[in-house]
Structure formats: structure tokens, C-alpha cells
Scaffold this motif. Structure first.
Motif, PDB file in Angstrom:
ATOM      1  N   THR A 169       0.833  -1.208   0.000  1.00 42.25           N
ATOM      2  CA  THR A 169       0.000   0.000   0.000  1.00 42.25           C
ATOM      3  C   THR A 169       0.862   1.249   0.000  1.00 42.25           C
ATOM      4  O   THR A 169       0.649   2.176  -0.786  1.00 42.25           O
ATOM      5  N   TRP A 170       1.871   1.280   0.873  1.00 41.13           N
ATOM      6  CA  TRP A 170       2.773   2.442   0.922  1.00 41.13           C
ATOM      7  C   TRP A 170       3.684   2.494  -0.293  1.00 41.13           C
ATOM      8  O   TRP A 170       4.048   3.574  -0.761  1.00 41.13           O
ATOM      9  N   LEU A 171       4.047   1.348  -0.832  1.00 38.76           N
ATOM     10  CA  LEU A 171       4.837   1.323  -2.062  1.00 38.76           C
ATOM     11  C   LEU A 171       4.080   2.042  -3.174  1.00 38.76           C
ATOM     12  O   LEU A 171       4.639   2.872  -3.897  1.00 38.76           O
ATOM     13  N   GLN A 172       2.807   1.765  -3.296  1.00 33.86           N
ATOM     14  CA  GLN A 172       1.975   2.401  -4.317  1.00 33.86           C
ATOM     15  C   GLN A 172       1.866   3.908  -4.062  1.00 33.86           C
ATOM     16  O   GLN A 172       1.995   4.705  -4.988  1.00 33.86           O
ATOM     17  N   ARG A 173       1.662   4.315  -2.817  1.00 29.53           N
ATOM     18  CA  ARG A 173       1.560   5.742  -2.484  1.00 29.53           C
ATOM     19  C   ARG A 173       2.854   6.486  -2.804  1.00 29.53           C
ATOM     20  O   ARG A 173       2.835   7.566  -3.375  1.00 29.53           O
ATOM     21  N   THR A 185       5.155   5.618  -4.908  1.00 31.37           N
ATOM     22  CA  THR A 185       5.323   5.650  -6.364  1.00 31.37           C
ATOM     23  C   THR A 185       4.495   6.778  -6.970  1.00 31.37           C
ATOM     24  O   THR A 185       4.942   7.452  -7.893  1.00 31.37           O
ATOM     25  N   GLU A 186       3.307   7.022  -6.435  1.00 33.43           N
ATOM     26  CA  GLU A 186       2.476   8.134  -6.917  1.00 33.43           C
ATOM     27  C   GLU A 186       3.150   9.476  -6.631  1.00 33.43           C
ATOM     28  O   GLU A 186       3.128  10.369  -7.476  1.00 33.43           O
ATOM     29  N   TYR A 187       3.756   9.620  -5.464  1.00 33.81           N
ATOM     30  CA  TYR A 187       4.466  10.871  -5.140  1.00 33.81           C
ATOM     31  C   TYR A 187       5.657  11.069  -6.086  1.00 33.81           C
ATOM     32  O   TYR A 187       5.956  12.191  -6.484  1.00 33.81           O
ATOM     33  N   LYS A 188       6.320   9.980  -6.441  1.00 32.39           N
ATOM     34  CA  LYS A 188       7.483  10.053  -7.344  1.00 32.39           C
ATOM     35  C   LYS A 188       7.088  10.648  -8.688  1.00 32.39           C
ATOM     36  O   LYS A 188       7.870  11.349  -9.318  1.00 32.39           O
ATOM     37  N   GLN A 189       5.884  10.378  -9.123  1.00 34.67           N
ATOM     38  CA  GLN A 189       5.430  10.847 -10.426  1.00 34.67           C
ATOM     39  C   GLN A 189       4.976  12.304 -10.422  1.00 34.67           C
ATOM     40  O   GLN A 189       4.737  12.870 -11.485  1.00 34.67           O
ATOM     41  N   LYS A 232       1.558  -9.633  -0.454  1.00 41.16           N
ATOM     42  CA  LYS A 232       2.292  -9.011  -1.563  1.00 41.16           C
ATOM     43  C   LYS A 232       3.658  -8.469  -1.170  1.00 41.16           C
ATOM     44  O   LYS A 232       4.216  -7.636  -1.847  1.00 41.16           O
ATOM     45  N   GLY A 233       4.186  -8.911  -0.065  1.00 41.42           N
ATOM     46  CA  GLY A 233       5.574  -8.645   0.259  1.00 41.42           C
ATOM     47  C   GLY A 233       5.857  -7.459   1.161  1.00 41.42           C
ATOM     48  O   GLY A 233       5.011  -6.634   1.436  1.00 41.42           O
ATOM     49  N   LEU A 234       7.108  -7.440   1.600  1.00 39.87           N
ATOM     50  CA  LEU A 234       7.668  -6.325   2.345  1.00 39.87           C
ATOM     51  C   LEU A 234       8.694  -5.672   1.427  1.00 39.87           C
ATOM     52  O   LEU A 234       9.566  -6.356   0.885  1.00 39.87           O
ATOM     53  N   TRP A 235       8.610  -4.375   1.249  1.00 37.78           N
ATOM     54  CA  TRP A 235       9.426  -3.651   0.281  1.00 37.78           C
ATOM     55  C   TRP A 235      10.337  -2.641   0.959  1.00 37.78           C
ATOM     56  O   TRP A 235       9.964  -2.034   1.954  1.00 37.78           O
ATOM     57  N   THR A 236      11.522  -2.466   0.409  1.00 35.47           N
ATOM     58  CA  THR A 236      12.419  -1.378   0.805  1.00 35.47           C
ATOM     59  C   THR A 236      12.376  -0.349  -0.313  1.00 35.47           C
ATOM     60  O   THR A 236      12.611  -0.671  -1.473  1.00 35.47           O
ATOM     61  N   VAL A 237      12.048   0.883   0.063  1.00 38.56           N
ATOM     62  CA  VAL A 237      11.966   1.978  -0.900  1.00 38.56           C
ATOM     63  C   VAL A 237      12.964   3.049  -0.469  1.00 38.56           C
ATOM     64  O   VAL A 237      13.017   3.427   0.702  1.00 38.56           O
TER      65      VAL A 237
END
Length: 120
Positions: free
Chosen positions: A61-65, A67-71, A108-113
Motif C-alpha cells: 500500500t505504501w509502495l503504491q503511495r 510511487t504516486e508521489y514520485k510521479q 504481496k511482500g515487504l518492500w524497501t523503498v
């Protein structure tokens, strides 16, 4: 124990970062450099431009958020300034966005951003 809110994008509190590094850089004009006599001449256009390197361990969920800020072309960022130990607000953009799957889970995993925020 309450944690410090290090980053807020567009009024939204971000998760607690794994790492958080603030740099203050000077912007120099092209007219500076080394003279014929061998001395260095600096023509500083702007001092103290903020650059923040940060990394998070996040859910999809935070990965998607993030990614939206990156754009976005520009983000209103409230950040913790270690010089004054207070929150400051400025316009910034994201550069060098990286995401890495750390652990595959049924959610759907744990992500490092990680990315760098740069002040306009």
C-alpha cells in the motif's frame, strides 16, 4: 514513547524511515572555478539547498503511495530539520527512486523503498 514525524508529503504523514540523512548544498554559478593564478573563485548563487536521502520498509500500500508521489512534478514536504530540531516546509521533488522486494509474503511482500528529495 512518541516518535518524531520526520516527513510529511502534501499533509500526509509518512511511515517512520529506516534511514534519514539531510544535506545542505550550495549552488554555484558557472562563472566560478580556478583562476589563472591557481586560486579558487566561488560564485555562490544559493546557499543551503536541502537534499534528503531516505529509505523505508513498507507494505505494498505504501509502495503504491510513494510511487504516486514520485510521479508528481512538485511535492509540498514538511521535514524534520536536524539543525533547528523543528519541522520546516518546502517544495521538493523525488530523484533516484528505488524499490526492492525484501520478503515475499501472502500480503504481496515487504518492500524497501529509497529515494532522494531535492529542494527547488
Amino acid at each position: 514513547m512518541a516518535f518524531i514525524q520526520y516527513l510529511r508529503f502534501e499533509g500526509v504523514n509518512l511511515p517512520l524511515p529506516d534511514s534519514y540523512e539531510v544535506s545542505l548544498n550550495d549552488v554555484e554559478a558557472d562563472s566560478g572555478g580556478e583562476t589563472e593564478a591557481g586560486t579558487i573563485q566561488r560564485d555562490v548563487v544559493r546557499m543551503g539547498v536541502v537534499e534528503i536521502s531516505v529509505s523505508f520498509s513498507v507494505t505494498p500500500t505504501w509502495l503504491q503511495r510513494l510511487t504516486e508521489y514520485k510521479q508528481m512534478d512538485s511535492i509540498v514536504v514538511q521535514y524534520f530539520d536536524p539543525e533547528t530540531c523543528e519541522a520546516k516546509t518546502t517544495d521538493m521533488y523525488i530523484e533516484g527512486f528505488k524499490s526492492k522486494l525484501e520478503k515475499d509474503t501472502s500480503y504481496k511482500g515487504l518492500w524497501t523503498v529509497s529515494f532522494t528529495l531535492k529542494e527547488f
